[in-house]
Write an enzyme that holds these catalytic residues in place. Structure first.
Site, PDB file in Angstrom:
ATOM      1  N   LYS A 196      -2.027  -1.788  -3.865  1.00 42.57           N
ATOM      2  CA  LYS A 196      -3.128  -0.452  -3.896  1.00 42.57           C
ATOM      3  C   LYS A 196      -2.420   1.049  -3.913  1.00 42.57           C
ATOM      4  CE  LYS A 196      -6.117   1.712  -0.521  1.00 42.57           C
ATOM      5  NZ  LYS A 196      -6.270   2.079   0.830  1.00 42.57           N
ATOM      6  N   LYS A 204       0.842  -1.314   0.133  1.00 39.05           N
ATOM      7  CA  LYS A 204      -0.010   0.022  -0.222  1.00 39.05           C
ATOM      8  C   LYS A 204       0.982   1.150  -0.160  1.00 39.05           C
ATOM      9  CE  LYS A 204      -3.533   2.334   2.572  1.00 39.05           C
ATOM     10  NZ  LYS A 204      -4.661   2.305   3.782  1.00 39.05           N
TER      11      LYS A 204
HETATM   12  C1  PBG Z   1      -7.426   3.328   5.537  1.00 36.58           C
HETATM   13  C2  PBG Z   1      -7.927   3.122   4.234  1.00 36.58           C
HETATM   14  C3  PBG Z   1      -7.425   4.043   3.236  1.00 36.58           C
HETATM   15  C4  PBG Z   1      -8.410   3.422   1.936  1.00 36.58           C
HETATM   16  C5  PBG Z   1      -8.503   2.211   2.303  1.00 36.58           C
HETATM   17  N1  PBG Z   1      -8.404   1.844   3.496  1.00 36.58           N
HETATM   18  C6  PBG Z   1      -7.196   5.471   2.944  1.00 36.58           C
HETATM   19  C7  PBG Z   1      -5.711   5.725   3.571  1.00 36.58           C
HETATM   20  O1  PBG Z   1      -5.111   4.802   3.874  1.00 36.58           O
HETATM   21  O2  PBG Z   1      -5.630   6.761   3.804  1.00 36.58           O
HETATM   22  C8  PBG Z   1      -8.092   4.104   0.804  1.00 36.58           C
HETATM   23  C9  PBG Z   1      -9.329   3.755  -0.110  1.00 36.58           C
HETATM   24  C10 PBG Z   1      -9.565   4.515  -1.328  1.00 36.58           C
HETATM   25  O3  PBG Z   1      -8.973   5.572  -1.620  1.00 36.58           O
HETATM   26  O4  PBG Z   1     -10.455   4.010  -2.049  1.00 36.58           O
HETATM   27  N2  PBG Z   1      -6.199   3.459   5.966  1.00 36.58           N
END
Ligand code: PBG
Length: 335
Positions: A255, A202
């Site tokens: 992601k 991520k």
């Molecule tokens: C929680 C999380 C996030 C997303 C999914 N889980 C946001 C982040 O990490 O700031 C992003 C999902 C999206 O942008 O569709 N940590």
């Protein structure tokens, strides 16, 4: 040029032969997709009677628990078999304690959803950022997130989701060692059957912008760069994925998706577990905004974008366009 006067070329190999019509084009498709591999993210909020459109994500909504069953029915009717739930609580504190509350928003949503629409598969996002007053993904130590102090909070949250009915948990916090901590807690509590989908790879990404508005989870200071990955790195993604698999992750995720197709390719070649890709909020909002202005053909673009993710090596796609894509896959437009 006179179209009638030309010489037939002496060409043995003509790639166009396999593009002659729709039947042969479909026959030779290299990328095959099935709607069973789609996951639809949904936002659940406190209150009642709420179905409120998210301003930065037209077509996506906040649902209160009482409004959720109808929305879940729609998902099921569209041919999507799995949802990923995010909660927006009404109270936040330093450590995000409403994340694991018995009557927490995700817990209530799970109970209501499972009862009303039991044949969907329920995955929950496990993270602290929607629940902490400072918006970071864990407990703080000074101005940084304390990795090891956050692990028990995540494990407790995951267990409480499972006890409320989650079929799978998906930690998205990016703390080191969280998969092991969650696995251990689930196993100690007799929940050895519950899989973990790790947000293993991520990135610290500006493409999460609309989500943070949707989930009210933007950090109140600083950013997430001490825990989410630097987008200059791809090899590190393999390291993260392998580490999480070692810790017990059953599936791993990359992601965002569209700017990280190379990473999806590399990770999928290195691991022996299913690879999910999350086409995040910013990807959705860009396509939606351009199509609302008539600048692009929405259906055509989402089909092309989704196919690219599978072509890169993803087995599973998490997308706000899941319902539309399920239809296009069913129709054979893609897949
Ligand atoms: C929680 C999380 C996030 C997303 C999914 N889980 C946001 C982040 O990490 O700031 C992003 C999902 C999206 O942008 O569709 N940590």
């Amino acid at each position: 040029m006179d179209g009638n006067k030309y010489e037939k070329q002496d060409m043995v190999k003509r790639p166009r032969r396999l593009r002659e019509n729709g039947i042969i084009r479909k026959m030779v498709r290299e990328t095959r997709m099935d709607k069973a591999s789609l996951i639809y993210p949904m936002f659940v909020t406190e209150g009642s009677g709420i179905k409120e459109e998210i301003p930065s994500m037209p077509g996506q909504y906040h649902y209160s628990v009482d409004m959720l069953p109808a929305a879940l029915e729609e998902v099921k009717d569209a041919g999507v078999s799995s949802v990923l739930l995010f909660g927006i609580p009404d109270r936040k504190d330093e450590i995000g304690s409403s994340a694991w509350a018995e009557d927490g928003i995700v817990q209530k949503a799970l109970r209501a959803g499972k009862k009303a629409v039991p044949d969907l598969y329920y995955i929950t996002d496990v993270c602290m950022c929607e629940y902490t007053s400072h918006g970071h993904c864990g407990a703080l130590c000074g101005h940084d997130v304390d990795n090891d102090a956050t692990l028990p909070l995540l494990a407790r949250t995951a267990l409480s989701h499972v006890q409320a009915g989650a079929d799978m948990v998906a930690p998205s916090d990016m703390m080191d060692g969280r998969v092991a901590a969650i696995r251990k807690t689930l196993d100690e509590n007799g929940r050895t059957e519950i899989p973990i989908l790790s947000y293993a790879v991520k990135y610290a990404s500006a493409f999460y912008g609309p989500f943070r508005e949707a989930a009210d989870s933007a950090p109140s200071f600083g950013d997430r760069k001490t825990y989410q990955m630097d987008y200059h790195n791809a090899k590190e993604g393999i390291k993260e994925a392998l580490l999480d698999i070692d810790e017990g992750a059953d599936m791993v995720m990359v992601k965002p998706a569209l700017s990280y197709l190379d990473v999806i390719r590399r990770v999928s070649e290195q691991v022996n577990v299913p690879v999910a890709a999350y086409s995040v909020s910013g990807e959705y909002s860009m396509i939606k905004a351009a199509s609302m202005r008539g600048w692009i053909d929405e259906a055509a673009v989402i089909c092309e974008a989704a196919t690219s993710v599978y072509r890169a090596g993803a087995d599973i796609l998490i997308t706000y366009y899941a319902k539309e894509l399920a239809k296009y896959m069913e129709e054979g437009r893609i897949g």
